[in-house]
Design an enzyme around this catalytic site. Structure first.
Site, PDB file in Angstrom:
ATOM      1  N   ASP A  67      33.762  46.602  47.474  1.00 40.49           N
ATOM      2  CA  ASP A  67      34.394  47.916  47.364  1.00 40.49           C
ATOM      3  C   ASP A  67      33.390  49.060  47.459  1.00 40.49           C
ATOM      4  O   ASP A  67      32.170  48.845  47.410  1.00 40.49           O
ATOM      5  CB  ASP A  67      35.213  48.017  46.060  1.00 40.49           C
ATOM      6  CG  ASP A  67      34.492  47.391  44.856  1.00 40.49           C
ATOM      7  OD1 ASP A  67      33.248  47.323  44.879  1.00 40.49           O
ATOM      8  OD2 ASP A  67      35.180  46.989  43.909  1.00 40.49           O
ATOM      9  N   ASN A 136      40.443  45.295  32.246  1.00 43.09           N
ATOM     10  CA  ASN A 136      41.908  45.295  32.377  1.00 43.09           C
ATOM     11  C   ASN A 136      42.402  44.215  33.344  1.00 43.09           C
ATOM     12  O   ASN A 136      43.563  44.204  33.730  1.00 43.09           O
ATOM     13  CB  ASN A 136      42.402  46.677  32.827  1.00 43.09           C
ATOM     14  CG  ASN A 136      41.880  47.068  34.209  1.00 43.09           C
ATOM     15  OD1 ASN A 136      41.234  46.264  34.888  1.00 43.09           O
ATOM     16  ND2 ASN A 136      42.149  48.293  34.633  1.00 43.09           N
ATOM     17  N   HIS A 138      41.196  43.715  36.474  1.00 45.95           N
ATOM     18  CA  HIS A 138      41.094  44.027  37.906  1.00 45.95           C
ATOM     19  C   HIS A 138      40.008  43.194  38.579  1.00 45.95           C
ATOM     20  O   HIS A 138      39.053  42.753  37.941  1.00 45.95           O
ATOM     21  CB  HIS A 138      40.923  45.526  38.167  1.00 45.95           C
ATOM     22  CG  HIS A 138      39.567  46.109  37.896  1.00 45.95           C
ATOM     23  ND1 HIS A 138      39.378  47.265  37.179  1.00 45.95           N
ATOM     24  CD2 HIS A 138      38.321  45.715  38.262  1.00 45.95           C
ATOM     25  CE1 HIS A 138      38.091  47.543  37.121  1.00 45.95           C
ATOM     26  NE2 HIS A 138      37.424  46.611  37.763  1.00 45.95           N
ATOM     27  N   GLU A 143      43.694  47.227  40.877  1.00 41.36           N
ATOM     28  CA  GLU A 143      44.055  47.557  39.507  1.00 41.36           C
ATOM     29  C   GLU A 143      45.397  46.935  39.124  1.00 41.36           C
ATOM     30  O   GLU A 143      46.219  46.645  40.003  1.00 41.36           O
ATOM     31  CB  GLU A 143      44.170  49.084  39.370  1.00 41.36           C
ATOM     32  CG  GLU A 143      42.881  49.840  39.624  1.00 41.36           C
ATOM     33  CD  GLU A 143      41.975  49.903  38.397  1.00 41.36           C
ATOM     34  OE1 GLU A 143      41.855  48.889  37.679  1.00 41.36           O
ATOM     35  OE2 GLU A 143      41.387  50.975  38.180  1.00 41.36           O
TER      36      GLU A 143
HETATM   37  C1  GLP Z   1      33.984  47.559  38.691  1.00 42.24           C
HETATM   38  C2  GLP Z   1      33.931  46.979  40.125  1.00 42.24           C
HETATM   39  C3  GLP Z   1      34.218  45.506  40.105  1.00 42.24           C
HETATM   40  C4  GLP Z   1      33.429  44.916  38.965  1.00 42.24           C
HETATM   41  C5  GLP Z   1      34.081  45.302  37.669  1.00 42.24           C
HETATM   42  C6  GLP Z   1      33.288  44.899  36.428  1.00 42.24           C
HETATM   43  O1  GLP Z   1      34.792  48.652  38.548  1.00 42.24           O
HETATM   44  N1  GLP Z   1      34.789  47.595  41.088  1.00 42.24           N
HETATM   45  O2  GLP Z   1      33.877  44.943  41.354  1.00 42.24           O
HETATM   46  O3  GLP Z   1      33.439  43.522  39.050  1.00 42.24           O
HETATM   47  O4  GLP Z   1      34.426  46.654  37.671  1.00 42.24           O
HETATM   48  O5  GLP Z   1      32.197  45.717  36.222  1.00 42.24           O
HETATM   49  P1  GLP Z   1      31.139  45.430  35.083  1.00 42.24           P
HETATM   50  O6  GLP Z   1      30.408  44.213  35.507  1.00 42.24           O
HETATM   51  O7  GLP Z   1      30.275  46.657  35.067  1.00 42.24           O
HETATM   52  O8  GLP Z   1      31.883  45.234  33.833  1.00 42.24           O
END
Ligand code: GLP
Length: 256
Positions: A67, A136, A138, A143
């Site tokens: 992303d 959450n 995702h 989302e």
């Molecule tokens: C982000 C990214 C995801 C990531 C997730 C967890 O928003 N878009 O690809 O896996 O949230 O992030 P973190 O590892 O900082 O908890």
């Protein structure tokens, strides 16, 4: 889904990195899907170390990041591209031409999403997709919602997701974009193998709800249950809410 639970987040990151290194050995031309986020940092540190030790050669590999924020170009220091460049790309020998990214500043975002899907197909599909999970539930920027998008698309970010990304923007919530481009759930499920890594107690509820045997668009990670080659790598804190019985069934004989 096969679960592996490690005592610490550092061990979980090491396990994920060694799966990537093994994949590179097996198939040097592997195509990887890559996440951003705090969880990925320790994995990228391990990969950089493996590379420095001669145990991970990326010269023939390709990568597709999952992303990118809308409005952000690769040159923008807040972009996911900049994150990847700092934490992985400039530390390994992956040729620049082998790095594939969604362009968050593309003029026609729908066309950009289609181009990205075509590039994945032209590369022969993703061999191994590393994945994180949001608190959450995702995956990528898919989302919780009434419906899920199958393919790469423009997504609206929830407030809690923007909050989770605030560190990338110097702690200023107002600076965190409201939209992103992301692989869809179908794009993710098309990967031949998926390794999801989650560490810390804040992920334990999401980890539990993605493995109940039921699927809901309100928990996008639950769709991973439809895939027959998913490894879930956890530390003890992230595994905290998993009922012991389910963990035993899913762990396939792993020590924990
Ligand atoms: C982000 C990214 C995801 C990531 C997730 C967890 O928003 N878009 O690809 O896996 O949230 O992030 P973190 O590892 O900082 O908890």
């Amino acid at each position: 889904m096969k679960f592996r639970v490690y005592d610490t987040a550092a061990e979980a990151a090491r396990a994920a990195a060694s799966i990537v290194a093994a994949q590179l050995k097996r198939k040097p031309t592997s195509v990887f899907g890559l996440p951003t986020g705090r969880t990925s940092l320790a994995i990228y540190d391990e990969l950089a170390t493996l590379h420095a030790d001669g145990a991970a050669n990326f010269s023939s590999a390709r990568t597709f990041n999952i992303d990118e924020f809308v409005g952000h170009s690769a040159k923008d220091r807040h972009s996911f591209f900049a994150f990847m460049d700092t934490h992985l790309f400039r530390r390994i020998n992956l040729p620049a031409a082998h790095i594939h990214f969604l362009k968050g500043d593309a003029r026609d975002l729908d066309a950009e999403c289609e181009r990205f899907e075509r590039e994945i197909a032209d590369a022969g599909g993703i061999d191994l997709l590393l994945l994180g999970i949001g608190g959450n539930g995702h995956i990528g920027f898919n989302e919780p919602s009434k419906t899920v998008h199958v393919r790469t698309h423009r997504a609206r970010l929830m407030l809690e997701t923007r909050r989770a990304n605030v560190a990338l923007f110097g702690g200023r919530l107002a600076a965190v974009p409201r939209e992103a481009l992301t692989m869809g759930v179908g794009t993710i499920l098309d990967a031949r193998a998926i390794v999801l890594v989650a560490t810390g107690r804040a992920k334990s509820r999401a980890v539990d709800s993605m493995s109940t045997g039921r699927i809901s668009a309100l928990k996008p990670a639950s769709f991973l249950q439809l895939h027959d080659n998913v490894e879930v790598i956890l530390d003890l804190a992230a595994a905290d809410k998993l009922p012991k019985r389910r963990l035993d069934v899913l762990a396939n004989g792993h020590p924990h």
